[in-house]
Design an enzyme around this catalytic site. Sequence first.
Site, PDB file in Angstrom:
ATOM      1  CG  ASN A 158     -38.417  23.346 -45.153  1.00  0.00           C
ATOM      2  OD1 ASN A 158     -38.082  23.503 -43.988  1.00  0.00           O
ATOM      3  ND2 ASN A 158     -38.655  24.363 -45.951  1.00  0.00           N
ATOM      4  NE  ARG A 162     -40.738  24.640 -32.436  1.00  0.00           N
ATOM      5  CZ  ARG A 162     -40.955  23.344 -32.557  1.00  0.00           C
ATOM      6  NH1 ARG A 162     -40.129  22.502 -31.969  1.00  0.00           N
ATOM      7  NH2 ARG A 162     -41.988  22.888 -33.240  1.00  0.00           N
ATOM      8  NE  ARG A 203     -44.511  17.103 -35.251  1.00  0.00           N
ATOM      9  CZ  ARG A 203     -45.307  16.081 -34.965  1.00  0.00           C
ATOM     10  NH1 ARG A 203     -44.780  14.903 -34.713  1.00  0.00           N
ATOM     11  NH2 ARG A 203     -46.621  16.236 -34.926  1.00  0.00           N
ATOM     12  CG  HIS A 234     -48.164  26.989 -30.495  1.00  0.00           C
ATOM     13  ND1 HIS A 234     -48.631  27.923 -31.401  1.00  0.00           N
ATOM     14  CD2 HIS A 234     -46.960  26.586 -30.975  1.00  0.00           C
ATOM     15  CE1 HIS A 234     -47.755  28.076 -32.368  1.00  0.00           C
ATOM     16  NE2 HIS A 234     -46.729  27.282 -32.144  1.00  0.00           N
ATOM     17  CE1 TYR A 236     -37.111  30.676 -37.759  1.00  0.00           C
ATOM     18  CE2 TYR A 236     -39.014  30.290 -36.378  1.00  0.00           C
ATOM     19  CZ  TYR A 236     -37.976  29.800 -37.123  1.00  0.00           C
ATOM     20  OH  TYR A 236     -37.789  28.452 -37.246  1.00  0.00           O
ATOM     21  NE  ARG A 263     -43.211  29.643 -43.018  1.00  0.00           N
ATOM     22  CZ  ARG A 263     -43.413  29.278 -41.764  1.00  0.00           C
ATOM     23  NH1 ARG A 263     -43.651  30.171 -40.842  1.00  0.00           N
ATOM     24  NH2 ARG A 263     -43.424  28.014 -41.407  1.00  0.00           N
ATOM     25  CG  HIS A 286     -43.001  32.456 -36.876  1.00  0.00           C
ATOM     26  ND1 HIS A 286     -43.114  32.667 -35.517  1.00  0.00           N
ATOM     27  CD2 HIS A 286     -43.181  31.124 -37.064  1.00  0.00           C
ATOM     28  CE1 HIS A 286     -43.334  31.517 -34.907  1.00  0.00           C
ATOM     29  NE2 HIS A 286     -43.388  30.565 -35.822  1.00  0.00           N
TER      30      HIS A 286
END
Length: 724
Positions: free
Chosen positions: A74, A406, A436, A466, A499, A595, A623
């Site tokens: 991270n 993704r 990204r 997204h 997730y 989160r 998530h």
Amino acid sequence: MDGDNIQTDSGLGSDFDDDFDPLIGVNDPALLTERYLDRELSWLAFNQRVLELAEDPDLPALERANFLAIFASNLDEFFMVRVAGLKRRILTGLAVPTNIGRAPQDALSDISTTAHVLQARHAHAFQDLVSPALSEAGIDIVNWDTLDDADRRSLRDYFSNQIFPVLMPLAVDPVHPFPYISGLSLNLAVRVRNSKTGKQEFARLKVPTMLPRFVRVDRREKADSVRFITLEDLIANHLGDLFPGMDILEHHVFRVTRNEDVEIEEDETENLIKALEKELLRRRFGPPIRLEITEDMDEVTLGLLVRELDVTDQEVYRLPAPLDLGGLFDLRIDRPDLRYVKHVPTTAVQLLAPEPNAEPDIFSAISRRDILLHHPYESFATSVQAFLEQAAADPDVLAIKQTLYRTSGDSPIVEALIAAAESGKQVLALVEIKARFDEQANITWARKLEKAGVHVVYGLVGLKTHCKLALVVRNEDGVLRHYSHIGTGNYNPKTSRLYEDLGLLTADPQVGKDLTRLFNELSGYAIEKKFKRLLVAPLHLRRALLKSIATETAAAQAGKPSGIRIKVNSMVDEAIIDALYRASQARVPIEIWVRGICSLKPGVPGMSETIKVRSILGRYLEHSRIFSFHTNGDPQVYIGSADMMHRNLDRRVEALVRLVDPDHLTEIDALFTRAMDDRTSSWWLDSSGEWTRHHLDGSGHPLDDMQNRLMQQISLRKRPAGRR
């Protein structure tokens, strides 16, 4: 997801688009001037919460090691994107104030101070907490100096046969300039002296990334005891093989973090894929923004590195070995007793076949009623993946349309789309190649899809796509019927096991019409229309949420019941935060479940006294995004892909869908009630920006682990009585 990193979005993908926009909130005299928390420091506080899990002695030892790796990964990404973005804006003179009005140079100084403290704490957690816990369980990470002759002979053979042939020492002298140091690589800085001339030289040796970071030492103890040595330690103790005839004076490990951000002017680029590939190549040569060195590095070597890499003293992080604890992801050991108890996702009961041995029919199940999915407690493979695979194989399906932000490297989702196209169906895939750190993978998938005959588009200029959407058009006795999926998470079978996400499967004609129009606009022209059951960014989502918050505010002012519950990954947007402050001033009960980043200050007298903010971290990454409004007893509840950040509301295509099934509304309400319960293990945010962990009761007993509890409850759900 870099070794099952469950606290980032996926892979090295992140929540870090550049959000250095000027404040967009109105200067409301009824609100305090200093009413936001610094977003960068808030992110670092999130990573501190990850670190606190690694420090928790009640967690299994290998899971604690995993959290150390997550923290490191991270932080790498934070430097590569957020810190790099700040530094770039300072250097170009384009810097604007941060979200709390701080000058970027001051923000960079604050980040550095906090990051130095956290990295030292992280190293301490490994040395003094996690490593001893692993050792007690029979797993030792040892140094060369502690090995006996037999161990050293065995490792020398391994070095000679498996490591030495791939090493590439690079000398630095007038003929050989200082080599390029790639970002995140682990390196040895070696100073040697010619034994004949006495001249001193410098060399750089890169630790190969394709080799195991932790090398197994010969096992000669009891069966449940294993030892590892780091690859760099093993190499460092064989430098004589690489520099024969030279005296080894000093050797130290170092690591460089570089600017890994990607910038493309889309409206000036005809071929986005080619431009992105060129930019990805350029990314490797971004300027250094952090230099990590082992604490024993001598000043001569450090001076050379600082000078050649052009970093400041502030950007140097002196740490105990080993560096790059993200390498703990590679510590693959089959010890279930040192891991979380295994959870097996169940199939959503509505998707079970009528009889135990019958084949499930996804379309029949969806046509009966909306199905709310909750991953990873409910299986992604037997729901979303099965939905798309059945659609690809069904001769009555005419078209499939899907967004891909993704996905995994061996995605059955993409294979289903390819199979559908090859069987003659109309297939549209909207691939976001600017996701990204997943750009290269998405380029590869885009080209594979195109070769199979899939209509591949890349969304709208200037906007990332997204939203998580899939639409299936099916011919049923001459009538076209729409089957839709709207989710909060990516179409990624691997991360779906780690997730926490929600998804809606529905045959509602209105949702189908909304998605049909949205896909047409994404593949054609800009989004301009409103939708019936969807809220879509960038044009309508912020406005709709502000209107809902205002409705709750007006209800409270009129003495009517009110309430707002929001679950997001990040709460940063000033306009949304200000609206929540005004609602709190009207005494609206507000619960925020976040989160990561939270710039909102809860519990401030006269401004946010009715706002509670909680955070839950654990084995799964929280998530999902949920927005729930009381609305005079007619709950308006939405799930979808949007966080409360500028990028989501202004620069991305996002979609929320309204839940209407009473059972779904009850389920969401119960989820929030459990999350905000004082008996649930969580972190609480106070008005100063401090997060306090509440995981033990007054007697020192563990509070309820919400994720474990949900897995237990959902696994006990039974097939509906009418379908047995």
